[in-house]
Structures are given as structure tokens and as C-alpha cells.
Design an enzyme around this catalytic site. Structure first.
Site, PDB file in Angstrom:
ATOM      1  N   PHE A 229       3.143   6.418  -3.992  1.00 25.12           N
ATOM      2  CA  PHE A 229       2.425   5.293  -4.626  1.00 25.12           C
ATOM      3  C   PHE A 229       1.072   5.820  -5.147  1.00 25.12           C
ATOM      4  CE2 PHE A 229       4.851   3.605  -0.988  1.00 25.12           C
ATOM      5  CZ  PHE A 229       5.706   2.722  -1.615  1.00 25.12           C
ATOM      6  N   ASP A 251       5.222   7.768  -8.192  1.00 28.62           N
ATOM      7  CA  ASP A 251       4.969   6.349  -8.465  1.00 28.62           C
ATOM      8  C   ASP A 251       6.120   5.863  -9.341  1.00 28.62           C
ATOM      9  OD1 ASP A 251       2.095   4.527  -8.414  1.00 28.62           O
ATOM     10  OD2 ASP A 251       3.681   3.866  -9.766  1.00 28.62           O
ATOM     11  N   SER A 252       6.515   4.594  -9.169  1.00 31.61           N
ATOM     12  CA  SER A 252       7.634   4.097  -9.974  1.00 31.61           C
ATOM     13  C   SER A 252       7.203   3.847 -11.418  1.00 31.61           C
ATOM     14  CB  SER A 252       8.201   2.819  -9.361  1.00 31.61           C
ATOM     15  OG  SER A 252       7.183   1.859  -9.264  1.00 31.61           O
ATOM     16  N   ALA A 278       8.097  10.155 -11.672  1.00 27.67           N
ATOM     17  CA  ALA A 278       8.190   8.702 -11.844  1.00 27.67           C
ATOM     18  C   ALA A 278       9.482   8.252 -11.185  1.00 27.67           C
ATOM     19  CB  ALA A 278       8.188   8.352 -13.326  1.00 27.67           C
ATOM     20  N   ASP A 298       0.685   4.539   0.364  1.00 28.60           N
ATOM     21  CA  ASP A 298      -0.301   3.503   0.005  1.00 28.60           C
ATOM     22  C   ASP A 298       0.354   2.498  -0.937  1.00 28.60           C
ATOM     23  OD1 ASP A 298      -2.660   2.091  -0.331  1.00 28.60           O
ATOM     24  OD2 ASP A 298      -3.451   3.434  -1.867  1.00 28.60           O
ATOM     25  N   CYS A 338      -2.549  -3.002   2.134  1.00 28.93           N
ATOM     26  CA  CYS A 338      -3.670  -3.711   1.514  1.00 28.93           C
ATOM     27  C   CYS A 338      -3.384  -5.207   1.416  1.00 28.93           C
ATOM     28  CB  CYS A 338      -3.977  -3.131   0.133  1.00 28.93           C
ATOM     29  SG  CYS A 338      -2.608  -3.246  -1.004  1.00 28.93           S
TER      30      CYS A 338
END
Ligand code: SAH
Length: 394
Positions: A229, A251-252, A278, A298, A338
């Protein structure tokens, strides 16, 4: 100037007497006048005692308190609040520092400005309103920023299309209140980042991980790092500066990956230690090998509302379980949540279940939270949202 008056039901003044900055709609007995959403109102107890001044809202939080004093909310008021917020960042060594010009200048309730977020990136302030009241105040806020920041400030970008209450029908458009540069290079602890406030997520960059990234740097030497992430790649360059053997960023979002790659080039041109992918997190984690000995997880907020809390906790458990299963013996895991609705205890419990499932020996090395430029108002514990654990996995 006289403001409309909101009268509370008997006994409903208690939370305001303890300086909690919200009035829920259920606590209201009557309203004198017809305030429009976003207007300043005064709040009174059932016995006509003045309690506070705030922004009126339609919804479950009916008033967001700006002051517990009876005072006008005008240009001078905003100026003072912004100055206090700036002075605190200056005391923290963030504002006006040589190696750092990226920080949160205003963190909502934490700065006694509920509904307002302002992030600073070098010469640009990105202003995000979460309430109609703050939307109405945007021009006065821009003037206050110019006065407090002086020549340091070259742009003010207002970015609230996605954060203002949809039902208020404001047709607010993102755009410049001052200046007009589209991108800038900001410095965080001496590392450089392109920040694209127009197209980036949130205000363009996740300022809240600065100290946790710094801590990671100290664990990176000679390690094989997975930054899951990664978004703009923050944790990745700190790991590289810390002497990591290899750093893989995942990260996607293809956009996030191209940002990460650009930022790595900016700091470590031509450095072969970094690769970026990706890909969906779960897919990557399932098929990756057992070679990583420093992993960062994260993820975005898994729960935005209380009613999806259970699913969110399952999500954290599943995600962490794969990391525990695959991390190399002697590995270090930085894992975060978060989601504001996930408490520190709940998050720790989810990570605990994941650890138990793997059967590995796990020690907690650090318990992390948000940095000091994201302060928690002591009367508003709901402001605490970022939680992290650094774990040593045998
Ligand atoms: N660690 C980052 C912030 C992460 S924000 C920093 O320090 O700046 C969360 C990121 O997760 C976003 O960039 C989003 O694109 C990404 N994301 C969301 N769902 C994902 C998924 N299923 N797999 C991989 N990445 C995902």
C-alpha cells in the site's frame, strides 16, 4: 452581530461543560431563528446559560463548536486560530525548518477548528473543508493564511469537492484561492516528493506517517523490504536511505505506482534496488515468497463507519496473518490502521489473532500513533485515528 440561538434539553449541556466540541441533534430542545446550514450559532443550556459558539449543520452532529466564549467569528478570529496553529508547528520544528517543509498546519478539532484540514507542501497550502461552515469561511481563511505565512506562501488550493456533505448541494469546485502552480517538490526529513494536490488522494500526500517512516529507516539496513500500500512511496525512500538491500513497492493503483517510481528517481536516480508493482495486496501477498524481512502494511481505512467494524477487523486479521506466515525469521513488521472507528485495543486484538494463527513468536517493539502536527484535543478523544505496531517476528 447577533447569531441564532440553539437551546439544549435539560442535562444535555454536560459534554459542552467538559469542552467536547460537538452538539448532537438529539440534544437540541429549540432554536431561536432559522439558521441556514453553515451559519454561526450560539448554544445555550436549558437554563439560558451561554455555553459555546459554533457552526450549525444539518445532520447528526448539529453544531461544531468553534469557541466556548461568546465572541464574533470573523476575520480576526480565523487569523488568531491559524497563527496559534502555525506557532505550534514552529515549536515542533516543522514549520520554517530547513530539511522539512511538509506538515499539517490545521488538524480539525485538534486545532480547535472542527471541519477544517490544512496541509502545507513547500509553498502551497491545501485547504480541505468538511463542513458547510468552513466552506463559507474559505476566503477569510485564505486571507489568514497569507497573513500568517507571508512570502513563504505562493499557492492556496481549495480541495473540498469530495469532503463537503453531499446533501448540502453546494456545487463546490476544487480550485485556487491564491496562486496557481499545479505541482511542487516538497521536503520531508530531507527526502524529496512530488506532490500533486489536484489529482492526488486526500490533500496529495500522507503527512501523518512522517515519524513512522523515520523509525523504519533505522530498521532498514541490509533488509529486503516490502512496502505494501505504498501510495507515493514514502516508506520506500526512507528504507533506501536507511541502506535496505532491496525495496519492493506495491499498490493496486497504477497512478500510485508511477508516483512512487518518479519519487524514487528524484531521490535515488538509477538505483537498481527498487522495484514497483501495480497489484492487489492480497494477490501479491499470496504468491510472494518468504524472502522479505521488513514488511510495511499501511492499508486504506477498512472501516469508515461503526456498522462495518467486524468486517474491518477480519480484514486486518487476514492481511496480517499472511505477513506473519511469510516474513523471514528475525523479520520486522510495521503494521497500521488509519480507521478512526477501530480502537487501538481492537486493532491490537486483530493483529494478535493473526499472530496466534501463524504460531510464530511475536514481540511488540513499538506502539505508534499520529505525529504531533495531527494533535488530539484532550476533550475530543475521537481525534485519535492512526495506530501502528512494530513487531519482531522470530
Ligand atoms: N503508505 C502510504 C499511504 C497508503 S494509503 C504512504 O505512506 O503514503 C493506501 C493505499 O492503498 C492507496 O494508495 C491505495 O491505492 C492502496 N490500495 C487500496 N486498496 C488496495 C488493494 N486492495 N491492494 C493494494 N493497494 C491498495
Amino acid at each position: 452581530m447577533s447569531y441564532c440561538k440553539v437551546f439544549l434539553k435539560p442535562k444535555k449541556e454536560e459534554s459542552l461543560l467538559r469542552f467536547h466540541p460537538w452538539v448532537f441533534s438529539g440534544a437540541i430542545q429549540s432554536i431561536k431563528g432559522q439558521p441556514a446550514e453553515g451559519e454561526i450559532v450560539e448554544v445555550y443550556g436549558a437554563n439560558n446559560q451561554f455555553l459555546a459558539t459554533g457552526h450549525y449543520q444539518i445532520g447528526s452532529i448539529a453544531v461544531r463548536i468553534l469557541s466556548f466564549k461568546q465572541q464574533p467569528v470573523d476575520a480576526a478570529f480565523w487569523g488568531k486560530r491559524i497563527r496559534v496553529a502555525y506557532q505550534m508547528r514552529h515549536t515542533l520544528g516543522l514549520a520554517g525548518a530547513l530539511r522539512n517543509d511538509t506538515y499539517r498546519l490545521v488538524h480539525g478539532e485538534g486545532d480547535n477548528l472542527p471541519g477544517l484540514v490544512i496541509d502545507m507542501y513547500a509553498h502551497t497550502a491545501v485547504v480541505q473543508a468538511h463542513s458547510v461552515g468552513m466552506h463559507h469561511a474559505r476566503f477569510e481563511l485564505a486571507e489568514a493564511l497569507k497573513n500568517v505565512l507571508g512570502t513563504q506562501l505562493e499557492n492556496i488550493y481549495y480541495k473540498s469537492e469530495a469532503t463537503l456533505p453531499f446533501k448540502a448541494n453546494l456545487n463546490a469546485e476544487d480550485g485556487y484561492l491564491f496562486g496557481g502552480e499545479v505541482e511542487d517538490i516538497a521536503l520531508e526529513n530531507g527526502l524529496k516528493f512530488y506532490v500533486d494536490w489536484q489529482k492526488g488522494q486526500k490533500t496529495g500526500f500522507f503527512v501523518d506517517q512522517r515519524e513512522n517512516r523515520s523509525l523504519l529507516e533505522h530498521y532498514a539496513k541490509d533488509r529486503s523490504v516490502l512496502n505494501m500500500f505504498c501510495y507515493t512511496g514514502g516508506f520506500s525512500f526512507y528504507a533506501m536511505r536507511g541502506g535496505a538491500k532491496t525495496v519492493h513497492s506495491v499498490d493496486s493503483s497504477a497512478k500510485a505506482i508511477s508516483l512512487t517510481t518518479r519519487n524514487v528517481e528524484l531521490n535515488f536516480p538509477g538505483d537498481p534496488r527498487h522495484e514497483a508493482y501495480a497489484e492487489d495486496a492480497f494477490k501479491y501477498l499470496e504468491k510472494m515468497g518468504n524472502n522479505y524481512d521488513l514488511i510495511i502494511l499501511d492499508p486504506p481505512a477498512f472501516a469508515k463507519h461503526k456498522n462495518v467494524l467486524r468486517n474491518a477487523l477480519q480484514g486486518y486479521r487476514k492481511l496480517n496473518a499472511i505477513a506473519f506466515e511469510k516474513i523471514k525469521p528475525g523479520g520486522v513488521l510495521f503494521t497500521f490502521s488509519c480507521s478512526q472507528v477501530v480502537s487501538k485495543e481492537n486493532f491490537r486484538l486483530a493483529v494478535f489473532s493473526a499472530a496466534a494463527q501463524s504460531g510464530r513468536n511475536v514481540r511488540i517493539l513499538h506502539q505508534l500513533t499520529q505525529p504531533a502536527d495531527h494533535p488530539v484535543n484532550i476533550y475530543h478523544p475521537e481525534g485519535e485515528y492512526l495506530k501502528g505496531l512494530v513487531l519482531y517476528v522470530e
